[in-house]
Write an enzyme that holds these catalytic residues in place. Structure first.
Site, PDB file in Angstrom:
ATOM      1  N   LYS A  11       0.818  -1.210   0.000  1.00  0.00           N
ATOM      2  CA  LYS A  11       0.000   0.000   0.000  1.00  0.00           C
ATOM      3  C   LYS A  11       0.859   1.269   0.000  1.00  0.00           C
ATOM      4  O   LYS A  11       2.055   1.220   0.343  1.00  0.00           O
ATOM      5  CB  LYS A  11      -0.914  -0.016   1.239  1.00  0.00           C
ATOM      6  CG  LYS A  11      -1.904  -1.195   1.268  1.00  0.00           C
ATOM      7  CD  LYS A  11      -2.842  -1.098   2.468  1.00  0.00           C
ATOM      8  CE  LYS A  11      -3.788  -2.277   2.533  1.00  0.00           C
ATOM      9  NZ  LYS A  11      -4.761  -2.177   3.654  1.00  0.00           N
ATOM     10  N   TYR A  51     -12.503  -1.947  -2.709  1.00  0.00           N
ATOM     11  CA  TYR A  51     -12.900  -2.051  -1.301  1.00  0.00           C
ATOM     12  C   TYR A  51     -14.419  -1.901  -1.118  1.00  0.00           C
ATOM     13  O   TYR A  51     -14.863  -1.558  -0.029  1.00  0.00           O
ATOM     14  CB  TYR A  51     -12.157  -1.007  -0.469  1.00  0.00           C
ATOM     15  CG  TYR A  51     -10.782  -1.454  -0.006  1.00  0.00           C
ATOM     16  CD1 TYR A  51     -10.612  -2.639   0.729  1.00  0.00           C
ATOM     17  CD2 TYR A  51      -9.652  -0.706  -0.268  1.00  0.00           C
ATOM     18  CE1 TYR A  51      -9.358  -3.056   1.165  1.00  0.00           C
ATOM     19  CE2 TYR A  51      -8.386  -1.109   0.167  1.00  0.00           C
ATOM     20  CZ  TYR A  51      -8.254  -2.286   0.883  1.00  0.00           C
ATOM     21  OH  TYR A  51      -7.010  -2.696   1.334  1.00  0.00           O
ATOM     22  N   PHE A  59     -14.814   4.095   8.175  1.00  0.00           N
ATOM     23  CA  PHE A  59     -13.469   4.440   7.709  1.00  0.00           C
ATOM     24  C   PHE A  59     -13.338   4.423   6.186  1.00  0.00           C
ATOM     25  O   PHE A  59     -12.265   4.668   5.649  1.00  0.00           O
ATOM     26  CB  PHE A  59     -12.425   3.495   8.336  1.00  0.00           C
ATOM     27  CG  PHE A  59     -12.629   2.026   8.036  1.00  0.00           C
ATOM     28  CD1 PHE A  59     -12.267   1.476   6.812  1.00  0.00           C
ATOM     29  CD2 PHE A  59     -13.178   1.185   8.998  1.00  0.00           C
ATOM     30  CE1 PHE A  59     -12.442   0.128   6.531  1.00  0.00           C
ATOM     31  CE2 PHE A  59     -13.361  -0.169   8.738  1.00  0.00           C
ATOM     32  CZ  PHE A  59     -12.997  -0.693   7.497  1.00  0.00           C
ATOM     33  N   ARG A  87      -2.085 -14.638   5.115  1.00  0.00           N
ATOM     34  CA  ARG A  87      -2.709 -13.861   6.195  1.00  0.00           C
ATOM     35  C   ARG A  87      -1.898 -14.016   7.482  1.00  0.00           C
ATOM     36  O   ARG A  87      -1.759 -13.067   8.250  1.00  0.00           O
ATOM     37  CB  ARG A  87      -4.164 -14.309   6.422  1.00  0.00           C
ATOM     38  CG  ARG A  87      -5.125 -14.064   5.268  1.00  0.00           C
ATOM     39  CD  ARG A  87      -5.516 -12.625   5.060  1.00  0.00           C
ATOM     40  NE  ARG A  87      -6.065 -11.968   6.223  1.00  0.00           N
ATOM     41  CZ  ARG A  87      -6.799 -10.850   6.147  1.00  0.00           C
ATOM     42  NH1 ARG A  87      -7.087 -10.294   4.979  1.00  0.00           N
ATOM     43  NH2 ARG A  87      -7.235 -10.269   7.236  1.00  0.00           N
ATOM     44  N   THR A  93      -4.915  -6.994  11.175  1.00  0.00           N
ATOM     45  CA  THR A  93      -5.201  -5.725  10.491  1.00  0.00           C
ATOM     46  C   THR A  93      -4.614  -4.540  11.258  1.00  0.00           C
ATOM     47  O   THR A  93      -4.087  -3.598  10.666  1.00  0.00           O
ATOM     48  CB  THR A  93      -6.740  -5.539  10.382  1.00  0.00           C
ATOM     49  OG1 THR A  93      -7.305  -6.712   9.789  1.00  0.00           O
ATOM     50  CG2 THR A  93      -7.090  -4.320   9.561  1.00  0.00           C
ATOM     51  N   ARG A 104       2.962  -6.666   8.894  1.00  0.00           N
ATOM     52  CA  ARG A 104       2.298  -5.470   9.427  1.00  0.00           C
ATOM     53  C   ARG A 104       2.955  -5.006  10.715  1.00  0.00           C
ATOM     54  O   ARG A 104       3.084  -3.805  10.961  1.00  0.00           O
ATOM     55  CB  ARG A 104       0.803  -5.746   9.613  1.00  0.00           C
ATOM     56  CG  ARG A 104       0.056  -5.680   8.274  1.00  0.00           C
ATOM     57  CD  ARG A 104      -1.350  -6.205   8.378  1.00  0.00           C
ATOM     58  NE  ARG A 104      -2.162  -5.825   7.223  1.00  0.00           N
ATOM     59  CZ  ARG A 104      -3.355  -6.323   6.981  1.00  0.00           C
ATOM     60  NH1 ARG A 104      -3.893  -7.229   7.800  1.00  0.00           N
ATOM     61  NH2 ARG A 104      -4.038  -5.932   5.919  1.00  0.00           N
ATOM     62  N   ASN A 114      -1.612   0.107   6.848  1.00  0.00           N
ATOM     63  CA  ASN A 114      -1.087  -1.136   7.432  1.00  0.00           C
ATOM     64  C   ASN A 114      -0.256  -1.966   6.440  1.00  0.00           C
ATOM     65  O   ASN A 114      -0.208  -3.188   6.518  1.00  0.00           O
ATOM     66  CB  ASN A 114      -2.220  -1.963   8.065  1.00  0.00           C
ATOM     67  CG  ASN A 114      -3.272  -2.369   7.063  1.00  0.00           C
ATOM     68  OD1 ASN A 114      -3.159  -2.043   5.889  1.00  0.00           O
ATOM     69  ND2 ASN A 114      -4.279  -3.086   7.510  1.00  0.00           N
ATOM     70  N   HIS A 117      -2.123  -5.528   1.754  1.00  0.00           N
ATOM     71  CA  HIS A 117      -3.410  -6.219   1.656  1.00  0.00           C
ATOM     72  C   HIS A 117      -3.136  -7.697   1.428  1.00  0.00           C
ATOM     73  O   HIS A 117      -2.149  -8.050   0.779  1.00  0.00           O
ATOM     74  CB  HIS A 117      -4.206  -5.664   0.471  1.00  0.00           C
ATOM     75  CG  HIS A 117      -5.360  -6.543   0.064  1.00  0.00           C
ATOM     76  ND1 HIS A 117      -6.565  -6.528   0.719  1.00  0.00           N
ATOM     77  CD2 HIS A 117      -5.470  -7.489  -0.915  1.00  0.00           C
ATOM     78  CE1 HIS A 117      -7.376  -7.413   0.164  1.00  0.00           C
ATOM     79  NE2 HIS A 117      -6.737  -8.009  -0.835  1.00  0.00           N
ATOM     80  N   GLU A 128      -9.574 -10.746  -7.312  1.00  0.00           N
ATOM     81  CA  GLU A 128      -8.664  -9.602  -7.189  1.00  0.00           C
ATOM     82  C   GLU A 128      -7.527  -9.714  -8.203  1.00  0.00           C
ATOM     83  O   GLU A 128      -7.115  -8.720  -8.809  1.00  0.00           O
ATOM     84  CB  GLU A 128      -8.136  -9.524  -5.745  1.00  0.00           C
ATOM     85  CG  GLU A 128      -9.228  -9.155  -4.750  1.00  0.00           C
ATOM     86  CD  GLU A 128      -8.863  -9.363  -3.290  1.00  0.00           C
ATOM     87  OE1 GLU A 128      -9.732  -9.134  -2.425  1.00  0.00           O
ATOM     88  OE2 GLU A 128      -7.718  -9.760  -2.985  1.00  0.00           O
TER      89      GLU A 128
HETATM   90  P1  ADP Z   1      -7.754  -6.741   6.234  1.00  0.00           P
HETATM   91  O1  ADP Z   1      -6.977  -5.840   5.290  1.00  0.00           O
HETATM   92  O2  ADP Z   1      -6.912  -7.250   7.375  1.00  0.00           O
HETATM   93  O3  ADP Z   1      -8.499  -7.852   5.521  1.00  0.00           O
HETATM   94  P2  ADP Z   1     -10.310  -5.382   6.488  1.00  0.00           P
HETATM   95  O4  ADP Z   1     -10.728  -6.133   5.260  1.00  0.00           O
HETATM   96  O5  ADP Z   1     -11.198  -5.458   7.675  1.00  0.00           O
HETATM   97  O6  ADP Z   1      -8.841  -5.809   6.953  1.00  0.00           O
HETATM   98  O7  ADP Z   1     -10.157  -3.837   6.130  1.00  0.00           O
HETATM   99  C1  ADP Z   1      -9.614  -3.427   4.877  1.00  0.00           C
HETATM  100  C2  ADP Z   1      -8.645  -2.298   5.118  1.00  0.00           C
HETATM  101  O8  ADP Z   1      -9.350  -1.169   5.641  1.00  0.00           O
HETATM  102  C3  ADP Z   1      -7.569  -2.556   6.174  1.00  0.00           C
HETATM  103  O9  ADP Z   1      -6.468  -3.295   5.676  1.00  0.00           O
HETATM  104  C4  ADP Z   1      -7.182  -1.168   6.588  1.00  0.00           C
HETATM  105  O10 ADP Z   1      -6.312  -0.536   5.630  1.00  0.00           O
HETATM  106  C5  ADP Z   1      -8.528  -0.460   6.564  1.00  0.00           C
HETATM  107  N1  ADP Z   1      -9.194  -0.493   7.877  1.00  0.00           N
HETATM  108  C6  ADP Z   1      -9.786  -1.558   8.487  1.00  0.00           C
HETATM  109  N2  ADP Z   1     -10.278  -1.245   9.696  1.00  0.00           N
HETATM  110  C7  ADP Z   1     -10.011   0.088   9.866  1.00  0.00           C
HETATM  111  C8  ADP Z   1     -10.269   1.030  10.908  1.00  0.00           C
HETATM  112  N3  ADP Z   1     -10.904   0.676  12.025  1.00  0.00           N
HETATM  113  N4  ADP Z   1      -9.831   2.306  10.743  1.00  0.00           N
HETATM  114  C9  ADP Z   1      -9.189   2.686   9.608  1.00  0.00           C
HETATM  115  N5  ADP Z   1      -8.910   1.853   8.581  1.00  0.00           N
HETATM  116  C10 ADP Z   1      -9.306   0.566   8.697  1.00  0.00           C
HETATM  117 MG    MG Z   2     -10.042  -7.767   4.136  1.00  0.00          MG
END
Ligand code: ADP
Ligand code: MG
Length: 152
Positions: A11, A51, A59, A87, A93, A104, A114, A117, A128
């Protein structure tokens, strides 16, 4: 049966902070084959599409602005049990909850920024990958070590 590909994004933030090399090293050291890779700049529309499952989240708008804030690196990764193993390699996350030594934990700045992805299912890994890569851009090594230009 567990699938053999997953999809990742390095990212913005991680790219800007020169973490592409170290992150790719962690990925290949963990046994993943890089089956496709390129640097791209997402448009707002593309970030929203990618997304869209999070559209209702508080968010979401900030996440879109972050994802278009600079170039990203997208890659298809190949390994047995790819989705689950990747993962584990990237960690939680929230980098503060991510285990020591995970990508991460090492490279993320915040829950939003973070670093990487990782697909959450075989079906999403396929979707994807197809979204970002054409058949000419991905290379899978089969059991006989033959290089193939298309996903089976
Ligand atoms: P992951 O990437 O671990 O699968 P999610 O699919 O829940 O996590 O969320 C997608 C992305 O959205 C995260 O990787 C992160 O960049 C962002 N994100 C998730 N939760 C939050 C939050 N509480 N505040 C800000 N950004 C968030
Ligand atoms: Mg996700």
């Amino acid at each position: 049966m567990a699938g053999r590909i997953t999809f990742t994004i390095i990212k913005p933030g991680a790219v800007q902070n020169e973490h592409i090399g170290p992150i790719l090293s962690k990925i290949t050291d963990a046994g993943f084959h890089i089956a496709g890779i390129k640097m791209v700049q997402l448009s707002r529309n593309e970030a929203r599409q990618f997304y869209c499952i999070h559209e209702e989240k508080s968010f979401f708008e900030e996440l879109i602005e972050f994802m278009v804030s600079g170039p990203i690196v997208v890659a298809i990764l190949e390994k047995h049990n790819a989705v689950e193993d990747f993962r584990k390699l990237i960690g939680n996350t929230d980098p503060q909850k991510a285990d020591s030594g995970t990508i991460r934990n090492m490279f993320a700045k915040s829950v939003q920024a973070n670093a990487v992805h990782g697909s959450d299912s075989d079906e999403n890994a396929r979707k994807e990958s197809e979204y970002f890569f054409s058949g000419f851009e991905k290379f899978f090594v089969d059991e006989k070590n033959c290089v193939q230009g298309a996903m089976n």
